[in-house]
Design an enzyme around this catalytic site. Structure first.
Site, PDB file in Angstrom:
ATOM      1  N   ARG A  99       0.777  -1.234   0.000  1.00  0.00           N
ATOM      2  CA  ARG A  99       0.000   0.000   0.000  1.00  0.00           C
ATOM      3  C   ARG A  99       0.810   1.286   0.000  1.00  0.00           C
ATOM      4  NH1 ARG A  99      -3.293  -2.616   4.788  1.00  0.00           N
ATOM      5  NH2 ARG A  99      -1.300  -3.692   4.888  1.00  0.00           N
ATOM      6  N   ARG A 109      -8.440  -2.050 -20.356  1.00  0.00           N
ATOM      7  CA  ARG A 109      -9.669  -1.486 -20.914  1.00  0.00           C
ATOM      8  C   ARG A 109      -9.346  -0.637 -22.139  1.00  0.00           C
ATOM      9  NH1 ARG A 109     -12.210   1.989 -16.795  1.00  0.00           N
ATOM     10  NH2 ARG A 109     -14.232   1.569 -17.714  1.00  0.00           N
ATOM     11  N   PHE A 191      12.278   4.350   0.227  1.00  0.00           N
ATOM     12  CA  PHE A 191      13.189   3.226   0.500  1.00  0.00           C
ATOM     13  C   PHE A 191      12.709   2.349   1.655  1.00  0.00           C
ATOM     14  CE2 PHE A 191      17.349   4.905  -1.632  1.00  0.00           C
ATOM     15  CZ  PHE A 191      16.678   4.891  -2.851  1.00  0.00           C
ATOM     16  N   ARG A 192      11.920   2.919   2.552  1.00  0.00           N
ATOM     17  CA  ARG A 192      11.368   2.085   3.627  1.00  0.00           C
ATOM     18  C   ARG A 192      10.390   1.080   3.024  1.00  0.00           C
ATOM     19  NH1 ARG A 192       8.154   4.428   8.917  1.00  0.00           N
ATOM     20  NH2 ARG A 192       8.954   2.898  10.391  1.00  0.00           N
ATOM     21  N   HIS A 196      10.672  -3.049   2.776  1.00  0.00           N
ATOM     22  CA  HIS A 196       9.620  -3.927   3.286  1.00  0.00           C
ATOM     23  C   HIS A 196       9.166  -4.907   2.195  1.00  0.00           C
ATOM     24  CE1 HIS A 196       6.244  -5.236   5.712  1.00  0.00           C
ATOM     25  NE2 HIS A 196       5.485  -5.117   4.640  1.00  0.00           N
ATOM     26  N   ARG A 201       8.910 -10.218  -0.070  1.00  0.00           N
ATOM     27  CA  ARG A 201       8.712 -10.923  -1.346  1.00  0.00           C
ATOM     28  C   ARG A 201       9.956 -11.591  -1.907  1.00  0.00           C
ATOM     29  NH1 ARG A 201       3.239 -11.676  -1.899  1.00  0.00           N
ATOM     30  NH2 ARG A 201       2.144  -9.725  -1.474  1.00  0.00           N
TER      31      ARG A 201
HETATM   32  C1  LIG Z   1       4.426 -15.470   1.338  1.00  0.00           C
HETATM   33  C2  LIG Z   1       3.196 -14.622   1.282  1.00  0.00           C
HETATM   34  C3  LIG Z   1       1.958 -15.204   1.197  1.00  0.00           C
HETATM   35  C4  LIG Z   1       0.798 -14.420   1.148  1.00  0.00           C
HETATM   36  N1  LIG Z   1      -0.417 -15.022   1.071  1.00  0.00           N
HETATM   37  C5  LIG Z   1      -1.551 -14.268   1.054  1.00  0.00           C
HETATM   38  C6  LIG Z   1      -2.856 -14.877   1.012  1.00  0.00           C
HETATM   39  O1  LIG Z   1      -2.998 -16.072   0.959  1.00  0.00           O
HETATM   40  N2  LIG Z   1      -3.940 -14.055   0.978  1.00  0.00           N
HETATM   41  C7  LIG Z   1      -3.836 -12.693   1.051  1.00  0.00           C
HETATM   42  O2  LIG Z   1      -4.846 -11.997   1.057  1.00  0.00           O
HETATM   43  N3  LIG Z   1      -2.630 -12.110   1.080  1.00  0.00           N
HETATM   44  C8  LIG Z   1      -1.495 -12.847   1.093  1.00  0.00           C
HETATM   45  N4  LIG Z   1      -0.269 -12.232   1.118  1.00  0.00           N
HETATM   46  C9  LIG Z   1      -0.219 -10.761   1.081  1.00  0.00           C
HETATM   47  C10 LIG Z   1      -0.025 -10.162   2.476  1.00  0.00           C
HETATM   48  O3  LIG Z   1      -1.064 -10.529   3.340  1.00  0.00           O
HETATM   49  C11 LIG Z   1       0.052  -8.616   2.385  1.00  0.00           C
HETATM   50  O4  LIG Z   1      -1.204  -8.100   1.988  1.00  0.00           O
HETATM   51  C12 LIG Z   1       1.063  -8.107   1.418  1.00  0.00           C
HETATM   52  O5  LIG Z   1       2.228  -8.857   1.485  1.00  0.00           O
HETATM   53  C13 LIG Z   1       1.347  -6.616   1.727  1.00  0.00           C
HETATM   54  O6  LIG Z   1       2.186  -6.503   2.854  1.00  0.00           O
HETATM   55  P1  LIG Z   1       1.823  -5.705   4.182  1.00  0.00           P
HETATM   56  O7  LIG Z   1       0.480  -6.023   4.658  1.00  0.00           O
HETATM   57  O8  LIG Z   1       2.966  -5.897   5.132  1.00  0.00           O
HETATM   58  O9  LIG Z   1       1.685  -4.236   3.817  1.00  0.00           O
HETATM   59  P2  LIG Z   1       2.235  -3.008   2.964  1.00  0.00           P
HETATM   60  O10 LIG Z   1       1.043  -2.493   2.263  1.00  0.00           O
HETATM   61  O11 LIG Z   1       3.450  -3.368   2.176  1.00  0.00           O
HETATM   62  O12 LIG Z   1       2.581  -2.027   4.132  1.00  0.00           O
HETATM   63  C14 LIG Z   1       3.813  -2.072   4.855  1.00  0.00           C
HETATM   64  C15 LIG Z   1       3.573  -1.989   6.326  1.00  0.00           C
HETATM   65  O13 LIG Z   1       2.856  -0.793   6.625  1.00  0.00           O
HETATM   66  C16 LIG Z   1       1.990  -1.025   7.729  1.00  0.00           C
HETATM   67  N5  LIG Z   1       0.604  -0.817   7.294  1.00  0.00           N
HETATM   68  C17 LIG Z   1       0.165  -0.638   6.012  1.00  0.00           C
HETATM   69  N6  LIG Z   1      -1.150  -0.449   6.007  1.00  0.00           N
HETATM   70  C18 LIG Z   1      -1.560  -0.532   7.280  1.00  0.00           C
HETATM   71  C19 LIG Z   1      -2.825  -0.444   7.905  1.00  0.00           C
HETATM   72  N7  LIG Z   1      -3.943  -0.235   7.207  1.00  0.00           N
HETATM   73  N8  LIG Z   1      -2.891  -0.560   9.241  1.00  0.00           N
HETATM   74  C20 LIG Z   1      -1.794  -0.776   9.987  1.00  0.00           C
HETATM   75  N9  LIG Z   1      -0.537  -0.895   9.454  1.00  0.00           N
HETATM   76  C21 LIG Z   1      -0.442  -0.773   8.123  1.00  0.00           C
HETATM   77  C22 LIG Z   1       2.221  -2.450   8.180  1.00  0.00           C
HETATM   78  O14 LIG Z   1       3.211  -2.458   9.191  1.00  0.00           O
HETATM   79  C23 LIG Z   1       2.740  -3.112   6.923  1.00  0.00           C
HETATM   80  O15 LIG Z   1       3.501  -4.278   7.159  1.00  0.00           O
HETATM   81  C24 LIG Z   1       0.893 -12.992   1.173  1.00  0.00           C
HETATM   82  C25 LIG Z   1       2.163 -12.408   1.260  1.00  0.00           C
HETATM   83  C26 LIG Z   1       3.305 -13.193   1.299  1.00  0.00           C
HETATM   84  C27 LIG Z   1       4.648 -12.517   1.372  1.00  0.00           C
END
Ligand SMILES: Cc1cc2nc3c(=O)[nH]c(=O)nc-3n(C[C@H](O)[C@H](O)[C@H](O)COP(=O)(O)OP(=O)(O)OC[C@H]3O[C@@H](n4cnc5c(N)ncnc54)[C@H](O)[C@@H]3O)c2cc1C
Length: 252
Positions: A99, A109, A191-192, A196, A201
């Site tokens: 995000r 589209r 870069f943060r 992440h 990934r």
């Molecule tokens: C091996 C693997 C398997 C996965 N399998 C699935 C699956 O089966 N189904 C599925 O739906 N997804 C899956 N995912 C996706 C995963 O759940 C995350 O949605 C995705 O990796 C984005 O990472 P993130 O949530 O850390 O957030 P990012 O969007 O990268 O945000 C980075 C960090 O910001 C903070 N942050 C961002 N938004 C918020 C918020 N709204 N509230 C609080 N803190 C926030 C958190 O600390 C977060 O870790 C998988 C991911 C991996 C790596």
């Protein structure tokens, strides 16, 4: 017959930094603009532009300290934009879950996808029979896409706006395109966020395609900010594919 695409990632924009002329501070010559900016941001918090701590005088030492203590908010000041091609729509769906990135993605589209390339998973591509099976399925879905498109355009004949007509037909017909369809997108992140993304990934737990994207991003970002990404160690898995991990990025 459908053609297969391969991953291509290029760094197309990155932070440039002009320190304020009235602050008595200069970064090491070895530091990149992004790295100098991160140090400047840290020193701005404590007014330590005179570099009082000899252990963290050098830019590299300062940045290593930032990573060690987890003051990673400083990394948000430096950004990079990558242009990614040869990625499947399924991998891009995983990518856009991150995000804090900004995206601009090829529109299915607006752009005709009837002859788009596909990204074939390595497990399939290395086996002739599986590859044939996959390409047959791709050709069939592409055939259905083109048939649907023609039929939809005919049905929408009454719509005088040609662009709207095409858009409406494509947005419906794309429902039958495979997950493997190639997509292209610009990704901008600080870069943060990049750290992440790579931390999550590039591990062995991630799907091989997004993992190779994460490792490719890491290599490019390292060219631009070697110290900021120096804690990631790249290694090879038994199947020959690459992965990367960092002791500092463990937030799953
Ligand atoms: C091996 C693997 C398997 C996965 N399998 C699935 C699956 O089966 N189904 C599925 O739906 N997804 C899956 N995912 C996706 C995963 O759940 C995350 O949605 C995705 O990796 C984005 O990472 P993130 O949530 O850390 O957030 P990012 O969007 O990268 O945000 C980075 C960090 O910001 C903070 N942050 C961002 N938004 C918020 C918020 N709204 N509230 C609080 N803190 C926030 C958190 O600390 C977060 O870790 C998988 C991911 C991996 C790596």
């Amino acid at each position: 017959m459908a053609r297969s695409a391969s991953l291509d990632v290029q760094l197309i924009a990155c932070t440039s930094f002009t320190p304020p002329a009235d602050v008595d501070w200069a970064a090491d010559e070895t530091a990149t603009d992004a790295e100098a900016l991160i140090e400047f941001a840290g020193r701005a918090c404590y007014e330590t532009f005179d570099k009082p701590n000899p252990r963290t005088r050098a830019n590299a030492a300062y940045l290593h300290h930032v990573l060690e203590v987890g003051h990673t908010a400083l990394l948000e000041h430096a950004t990079a934009t990558l242009y990614v091609r040869g990625l499947s729509r399924s991998a891009s769906h995983e990518l856009v879950r991150h995000r804090h990135f900004s995206f601009s993605q090829l529109s299915q589209r607006f752009v005709h996808a009837g002859d788009a390339e596909v990204v074939v998973p390595p497990l399939i591509v290395e086996d002739e029979e599986l590859n044939r099976l996959m390409m047959r399925a791709v050709d069939e879905s592409r055939f259905a896409y083109n048939e649907l498109l023609d039929a939809l355009e005919e049905r929408l004949e009454g719509e005088p706006n040609a662009l709207l007509r095409k858009k409406q037909a494509r947005q419906a017909a794309r429902a039958v395109l495979p997950n493997a369809t190639e997509t292209r997108l610009l990704v901008t992140g600080n870069f943060r966020a990049w750290r992440h993304f790579i931390g999550m990934r590039a591990t062995e737990h991630a799907d091989v395609e997004i993992r190779s994207l994460a490792v490719a991003c890491l290599k490019l970002l390292r060219e631009n900010a070697p110290v900021v990404f120096s804690d990631f160690e790249i290694s090879r898995l038994a199947d020959g594919s690459e992965m990367a991990t960092s002791p500092y990025v463990t937030d799953f």
